[in-house]
Design a protein around this motif. Structure first.
Motif, PDB file in Angstrom:
ATOM      1  N   ASN A  24      80.258  25.969  50.452  1.00 44.95           N
ATOM      2  CA  ASN A  24      80.354  24.918  51.468  1.00 44.95           C
ATOM      3  C   ASN A  24      80.382  25.517  52.874  1.00 44.95           C
ATOM      4  OD1 ASN A  24      80.396  22.909  49.532  1.00 44.95           O
ATOM      5  ND2 ASN A  24      82.629  22.826  49.422  1.00 44.95           N
ATOM      6  N   GLU A  25      81.124  26.629  53.014  1.00 43.27           N
ATOM      7  CA  GLU A  25      81.169  27.282  54.324  1.00 43.27           C
ATOM      8  C   GLU A  25      79.783  27.782  54.726  1.00 43.27           C
ATOM      9  OE1 GLU A  25      84.075  30.340  54.107  1.00 43.27           O
ATOM     10  OE2 GLU A  25      85.784  28.961  53.991  1.00 43.27           O
ATOM     11  N   THR A  26      79.052  28.309  53.728  1.00 45.17           N
ATOM     12  CA  THR A  26      77.688  28.772  54.019  1.00 45.17           C
ATOM     13  C   THR A  26      76.801  27.613  54.453  1.00 45.17           C
ATOM     14  OG1 THR A  26      77.931  30.549  52.390  1.00 45.17           O
ATOM     15  CG2 THR A  26      75.700  29.975  53.070  1.00 45.17           C
ATOM     16  N   LEU A  27      76.933  26.488  53.721  1.00 46.39           N
ATOM     17  CA  LEU A  27      76.131  25.315  54.074  1.00 46.39           C
ATOM     18  C   LEU A  27      76.509  24.786  55.455  1.00 46.39           C
ATOM     19  CD1 LEU A  27      76.106  23.408  50.657  1.00 46.39           C
ATOM     20  CD2 LEU A  27      74.221  24.653  51.714  1.00 46.39           C
ATOM     21  N   ALA A  62      74.153  24.478  58.512  1.00 45.68           N
ATOM     22  CA  ALA A  62      73.999  23.202  59.216  1.00 45.68           C
ATOM     23  C   ALA A  62      74.301  23.359  60.702  1.00 45.68           C
ATOM     24  CB  ALA A  62      74.922  22.150  58.596  1.00 45.68           C
ATOM     25  N   SER A  63      75.339  24.177  61.000  1.00 40.95           N
ATOM     26  CA  SER A  63      75.672  24.421  62.403  1.00 40.95           C
ATOM     27  C   SER A  63      74.532  25.141  63.113  1.00 40.95           C
ATOM     28  CB  SER A  63      76.962  25.248  62.483  1.00 40.95           C
ATOM     29  OG  SER A  63      77.288  25.530  63.824  1.00 40.95           O
ATOM     30  N   GLY A  64      73.944  26.135  62.387  1.00 48.71           N
ATOM     31  CA  GLY A  64      72.804  26.837  62.976  1.00 48.71           C
ATOM     32  C   GLY A  64      71.628  25.910  63.228  1.00 48.71           C
ATOM     33  N   LEU A  65      71.368  25.027  62.242  1.00 52.31           N
ATOM     34  CA  LEU A  65      70.279  24.066  62.419  1.00 52.31           C
ATOM     35  C   LEU A  65      70.575  23.111  63.573  1.00 52.31           C
ATOM     36  CD1 LEU A  65      69.468  23.204  58.695  1.00 52.31           C
ATOM     37  CD2 LEU A  65      68.087  24.567  60.261  1.00 52.31           C
ATOM     38  N   LYS A  66      71.857  22.705  63.674  1.00 47.94           N
ATOM     39  CA  LYS A  66      72.231  21.807  64.770  1.00 47.94           C
ATOM     40  C   LYS A  66      72.014  22.486  66.121  1.00 47.94           C
ATOM     41  CE  LYS A  66      76.082  19.025  66.537  1.00 47.94           C
ATOM     42  NZ  LYS A  66      76.005  19.575  67.891  1.00 47.94           N
ATOM     43  N   ASN A  67      72.401  23.774  66.184  1.00 50.67           N
ATOM     44  CA  ASN A  67      72.187  24.505  67.437  1.00 50.67           C
ATOM     45  C   ASN A  67      70.699  24.608  67.764  1.00 50.67           C
ATOM     46  OD1 ASN A  67      74.929  24.904  67.744  1.00 50.67           O
ATOM     47  ND2 ASN A  67      74.921  26.874  66.669  1.00 50.67           N
TER      48      ASN A  67
END
Length: 327
Positions: A170-173, A177-182
């Motif tokens: 979950n932390e990896t996802l 997701a945070s990277g994609l959001k950035n």
């Protein structure tokens, strides 16, 4: 979990320790049986039957005890002890010991020599056997409980590891997701900047058209119409040449992936005049328009374009289709 393992190990070691002692006494009694049955009987009575480790040892003790009673011509008040051997060896299909125990049972029943001390010892051994059965039952319950606890502990550890792995996933996802959001945010900012640039260029283009139309409208019907329009066009060309060059350069970099930055990177020694030509070409201006902005003839512009393209090919060592496409 570790505490449960220690309990099981202690339980097994304790049982094995007394079982080893019992085997030694049984071996000694068996050795004495033929030469000194009285001593053998005493050795067998010295064993605390309730502490024997397993049913096989108990059956062996019962067989030797019955044999000692026959050897000493003693009778028994019950068949409890000899039946221990008969039942065990019969259920385990050890027919030699079973037949031997069955014969001893018949001989004990036929013997009528009753001894008060032997009877008391026999009854004591019966009580010890009952205690042994109760202890075995308790140990079985405890052992089953330990198995259940170990299984439960194993399940808990497995679930904990699984939850831990799930948490890491979950932390990896979340990180992805945070990277994609950035990336989306950065893309949104780039799009906003491009949109702002395009709006600015569109506004400037319409402003230029509006200015030319105003000049044409004001000069329409007069003898100076053509001259006024020409002068206005010249002034706008001069403004583009002197004032709008930086805006054009920035717009090209924003809209075409920093193509002019890459030109400077692969060709850091590019002359200012050649760089100006590259900017105009990257804007998509026609050769005639470029010739007006540079104040040179169309033929000269064609030749400069060809030379600059060749130099960029030579210094880059490869053909960059994106850069070469501006020519």
């Amino acid at each position: 979990m570790r505490g449960l393992l220690y309990i099981v190990i202690l339980f097994v070691v304790t049982g094995c320790g007394y079982s080893g002692t019992g085997h030694a006494v049984l071996d000694e009694a068996q050795r004495l049986m033929s030469g000194d049955p009285v001593a053998a009987f005493e050795r067998l009575n010295s064993i605390d039957v309730s502490e024997l480790g397993d049913s096989a040892t108990m059956a062996r003790w019962a067989l030797l005890y019955s044999e000692a009673m026959v050897a000493n011509r003693l009778s028994s008040p019950t068949d409890t002890i000899v039946n221990i051997a008969v039942d065990y060896y019969g259920s385990h299909r050890r027919y030699d010991e079973f037949n031997r125990a069955s014969k001893l049972k018949a001989l004990i029943a036929a013997n009528e020599n009753k001894d008060a001390l032997a009877t008391a010892l026999y009854l004591q051994k019966e009580k010890e056997f009952m205690l042994y059965k109760e202890r075995v039952k308790r140990e079985q319950v405890v052992f089953a409980g330990l198995i259940v606890l170990l299984f439960a502990a194993g399940v808990i550890v497995w679930m904990h590891q699984r939850l831990k792995l799930k948490s890491l996933q979950n932390e990896t996802l979340v990180a992805e997701a945070s990277g994609l959001k950035n990336m989306v945010d950065a893309y949104g900012k780039d799009m906003g900047r491009l949109e702002e640039t395009l709006y600015g260029l569109l506004e400037n283009r319409f402003a230029l058209i509006d200015s030319l139309c105003q000049t044409y409208y004001e000069a329409q019907g007069t003898r100076i119409e053509r001259k006024a329009i020409v002068e206005k066009v010249k002034s706008e060309i001069e403004a583009v040449r002197n004032d709008s060059f930086h805006d054009m350069e920035q717009a090209v970099n924003d809209c075409r992936g920093n193509i002019l930055v890459r030109v400077r990177k692969i060709y850091p020694d590019i002359k200012p005049a050649d760089y100006q030509l590259a900017v105009y070409m990257a804007c998509g201006l026609s050769t005639r328009t470029v010739s007006l902005l540079l104040g040179e003839s169309v033929d000269v512009v064609y030749k400069r374009k060809s030379r600059l393209k060749s130099r960029l090919k030579a210094v880059s060592g490869t053909s960059d289709a994106d850069i070469l496409s501006i020519f």
